[in-house]
Design a protein around this motif. Structure first.
Motif, PDB file in Angstrom:
ATOM      1  N   ALA A   1       4.690 -32.558  19.680  1.00  0.00           N
ATOM      2  CA  ALA A   1       4.328 -31.959  18.976  1.00  0.00           C
ATOM      3  C   ALA A   1       3.499 -30.502  19.615  1.00  0.00           C
ATOM      4  O   ALA A   1       2.874 -29.622  19.477  1.00  0.00           O
ATOM      5  N   LEU A   2       2.581 -31.505  20.960  1.00  0.00           N
ATOM      6  CA  LEU A   2       1.376 -30.739  22.069  1.00  0.00           C
ATOM      7  C   LEU A   2       2.037 -29.464  22.508  1.00  0.00           C
ATOM      8  O   LEU A   2       1.626 -28.575  22.114  1.00  0.00           O
ATOM      9  N   ALA A   3       3.328 -29.340  22.916  1.00  0.00           N
ATOM     10  CA  ALA A   3       4.090 -28.489  23.096  1.00  0.00           C
ATOM     11  C   ALA A   3       4.342 -27.677  22.490  1.00  0.00           C
ATOM     12  O   ALA A   3       4.677 -26.326  22.991  1.00  0.00           O
ATOM     13  N   ALA A   4       4.637 -27.353  21.144  1.00  0.00           N
ATOM     14  CA  ALA A   4       5.450 -27.315  20.435  1.00  0.00           C
ATOM     15  C   ALA A   4       4.095 -25.943  20.100  1.00  0.00           C
ATOM     16  O   ALA A   4       4.236 -24.880  19.863  1.00  0.00           O
ATOM     17  N   ALA A   5       2.726 -26.268  19.748  1.00  0.00           N
ATOM     18  CA  ALA A   5       1.351 -25.393  19.270  1.00  0.00           C
ATOM     19  C   ALA A   5       1.016 -24.910  20.812  1.00  0.00           C
ATOM     20  O   ALA A   5       0.869 -23.796  20.341  1.00  0.00           O
TER      21      ALA A   5
END
Length: 67
Positions: free
Chosen positions: A51-55
């Motif tokens: 999720a952090l990488a996607a954000a």
């Protein structure tokens, strides 16, 4: 000073695994529960990194490049 405080042993279990006949089965039950919880927490840790990488990717793709 009690030994459990000195060694950092957490006595959150209501059984003494060294005192009963079926201590091996109780110990295996405790370990299997802990292993399952560790696997679940590892899954959520990996999910949070995704999720952090996607954000981060979304943010970097939305910010215009300086010209």
């Amino acid at each position: 000073m009690p030994l459990d405080r000195f060694c950092g042993i957490n006595k959150s279990y209501g059984i003494n695994i060294n005192s009963s006949r079926d201590s091996k089965e109780k110990y295996q039950l405790i370990i299997s529960k802990k292993h399952w919880r560790l696997k679940v927490s590892g899954f959520f840790l990996i999910l949070s990194f995704v999720a952090l990488a996607a954000a981060l990717a979304h943010y970097l793709l939305m910010v215009p490049a300086p010209t």
